[in-house]
Design a protein around this motif. Sequence first.
Motif, short mmCIF file in Angstrom:
data_model
loop_
_atom_site.label_atom_id
_atom_site.label_comp_id
_atom_site.label_asym_id
_atom_site.label_seq_id
_atom_site.Cartn_x
_atom_site.Cartn_y
_atom_site.Cartn_z
N CYS A 40 0.90 -1.17 0.02
CA CYS A 40 -0.11 0.08 -0.01
C CYS A 40 0.89 1.29 0.03
O CYS A 40 1.20 1.79 1.14
CB CYS A 40 -0.88 0.01 1.12
SG CYS A 40 -1.87 -1.46 1.63
N PRO A 41 1.38 1.59 -1.10
CA PRO A 41 2.35 2.88 -1.13
C PRO A 41 1.72 4.24 -0.80
O PRO A 41 2.54 5.00 -0.31
CB PRO A 41 2.60 2.93 -2.64
CG PRO A 41 2.55 1.49 -3.36
CD PRO A 41 1.35 1.01 -2.53
N SER A 42 0.36 4.13 -0.46
CA SER A 42 -0.44 5.47 -0.38
C SER A 42 -0.12 5.77 1.12
O SER A 42 -0.24 6.80 1.46
CB SER A 42 -1.70 5.28 -0.51
OG SER A 42 -2.53 4.00 0.05
N LEU A 43 0.29 4.86 1.83
CA LEU A 43 0.41 4.95 3.23
C LEU A 43 1.71 6.05 3.43
O LEU A 43 1.53 6.48 4.60
CB LEU A 43 1.05 3.62 4.01
CG LEU A 43 -0.16 2.53 4.00
CD1 LEU A 43 0.59 1.33 4.79
CD2 LEU A 43 -1.25 2.98 4.85
N LEU A 44 2.35 6.36 2.59
CA LEU A 44 3.40 7.16 2.61
C LEU A 44 3.15 8.72 2.05
O LEU A 44 3.66 9.50 2.80
CB LEU A 44 4.67 6.91 1.64
CG LEU A 44 5.37 5.91 2.21
CD1 LEU A 44 6.60 5.33 1.14
CD2 LEU A 44 6.14 5.80 3.59
N THR A 45 1.92 8.89 1.62
CA THR A 45 1.43 9.94 1.06
C THR A 45 0.21 10.48 1.33
O THR A 45 -0.04 11.77 1.48
CB THR A 45 1.68 10.22 -0.53
OG1 THR A 45 0.85 9.09 -0.98
CG2 THR A 45 3.13 9.94 -0.87
N ALA A 46 -0.59 9.59 1.91
CA ALA A 46 -2.25 9.85 2.16
C ALA A 46 -2.16 11.00 3.48
O ALA A 46 -1.49 10.67 4.44
CB ALA A 46 -2.99 8.58 2.53
N GLY A 101 -2.99 -2.77 6.12
CA GLY A 101 -2.97 -3.69 5.04
C GLY A 101 -4.31 -3.98 4.29
O GLY A 101 -4.38 -4.61 3.41
N THR A 102 -5.38 -3.60 5.01
CA THR A 102 -6.83 -3.89 4.49
C THR A 102 -7.43 -2.69 4.38
O THR A 102 -8.71 -2.93 3.63
CB THR A 102 -7.60 -4.80 5.34
OG1 THR A 102 -7.66 -4.17 6.67
CG2 THR A 102 -6.66 -6.29 5.65
N THR A 103 -7.21 -1.58 4.59
CA THR A 103 -8.15 -0.40 4.81
C THR A 103 -7.62 0.79 3.94
O THR A 103 -6.25 1.23 3.97
CB THR A 103 -8.23 0.12 6.21
OG1 THR A 103 -8.77 -0.95 6.91
CG2 THR A 103 -9.26 1.33 6.30
N GLU A 104 -8.12 1.29 3.24
CA GLU A 104 -7.88 2.67 2.35
C GLU A 104 -7.91 3.66 3.48
O GLU A 104 -8.58 3.93 4.48
CB GLU A 104 -8.98 2.92 1.23
CG GLU A 104 -8.94 1.87 0.20
CD GLU A 104 -9.77 2.43 -1.00
OE1 GLU A 104 -10.09 3.34 -1.09
OE2 GLU A 104 -10.51 1.43 -1.47
#
Length: 527
Positions: A151-157, A185-188
């Motif tokens: 989930c690369p968005s974890l770094l920018t969200a 790992g499972t949640t947007e």
Amino acid sequence: MVAVYALFTHAFPSSSSDSLFSFPPSPQPTAYFAPPSLSTFRNHEWFSLLKFTRTPRADPKPLLTQVGLRPNQRILIQCRCINSATNALAEMGMLFSFFQEIGIDGEEAQVVLDKNPALTSTSLDLLRTRILSFRSVGVDGLELSRLITKCPSLLTADEIDAFLHFVRHDFEGKIEPPQLKRLFGTTEARFLVGFDQKVRLLLHRGVPREKIFDVLNKLNLYKALCLKSVEEIERTIAFLSRFGGIDLIVRRPTLLNYDLDTQLVPRVGFLTELSGGDEDATGTLLGKLPAILSYTVDHTKGHVELLRSLAGLTDEQIFKFLLVFPNVVSASRERKLRPRIHFLKQCGYSSNDIYKFLIKAPLFLGLSFEDNLAYKLAFLVKIGYKYRTKDMAAAMGSATRTSCDNLQKVIGLFLSYGLSCGDIVIMSTKHPQILQYSHSAIEKKMEYLINEIGREVGELLNFPAFLGYKLDDRIKARYELRKKVLGEGMSLNKLLTVSSERFSTKKPAYVVENENLNEEMEVLSDK
């Protein structure tokens, strides 16, 4: 200008000084990070310009002349391209080095960038701060690198920062790292918005502060909080308040994982219907085993139908049995319930007998046959119980409330005191509970019976219930109080079976005689 040109030609070697705009070959791998692939550079503006002006082994000047540029403008464009390419290469190098630091190699880093191109325009300082935030709540090492790869968005969200701040400061980092890893790992990230508000709702509705950490660590945070609105959670709590309220959630947090309309309401409704519409009784049942709501209506209904059809129990009897042993819903219908009810019927038990048996020995339907009941059945047959009789069924019911080891020691203790197997059968037929008493407690009572009271062990054949009374509070206390009055030949049955109230008000014989004598003396003196 010469220094920039030299740097550019070093980074992109060419056979000719005129091929500045030819496509740069891949840089040689270094010991610090894996080289970026071609697609890494496709999103950079300088790459687009290079691609547009790429004419291998050709002089770029005619092309620049065709677009109407003067010589000094052509030089300026060349300088800007050189500067942009150099800066982009340096930034990409630092970005890949950053990935290397957190355990993501070159190929994985390329995957991450493909999934989240916004990383190329994100400050390294911000990325490092985000990594420190993850580490502050216990998410680190290999697990962190796997999460980012997935989930690369974890770094920018943007939503991640607020969530991590809430976990770290408001909850002192007490949400367990494995729980957070599952959530990330499972949640947007968008579903994390309002998480703090939902947790505060639970606190406001009565979850003790010291219990909230345990509740959150047992929940499926994605199902229970992230996917549900504040209103949905409020409705669930309000519904459960009729049957035990927030205490049910504290004891069984996973109840919040279930959907109110499609899961909780039908399951509670079925149990309420079985109770005859008694919500208080249903609440008592849920209080004894909140986990009963984890079973579907069809599952619970199958167990109820088997007890109704095979054992012949009424709905009222079934519900009362559930109050005694709600875990019956977890027992296999085919492996446990059906064959054991058949056994009781083979022993001659009627439906009413089965009901009474199950109320007294509910574990008969829950214990393992191979690891428990089979051994106890073998003990009973060995000492002389006849198979498929009511006496054997009663003995089995009593034996379910003790371990195999204790049952064996109890039988061995009786034999060591000179009692035969037949004597044990006689005693346990009159008082089946002797099979479930602790062997050490039985031994102390038998020692007191023989050495202090001075009776023979054979008296237990007539009054085996002696072994069921408390040694200090009942046997010793009463015997010592009555010994001087009644002597050592007193009846143990009458001594122990009379109620405490009657025993305390009942006067010894010599007291009654003295009182009568005093009354006669008073009458004579008056005359």
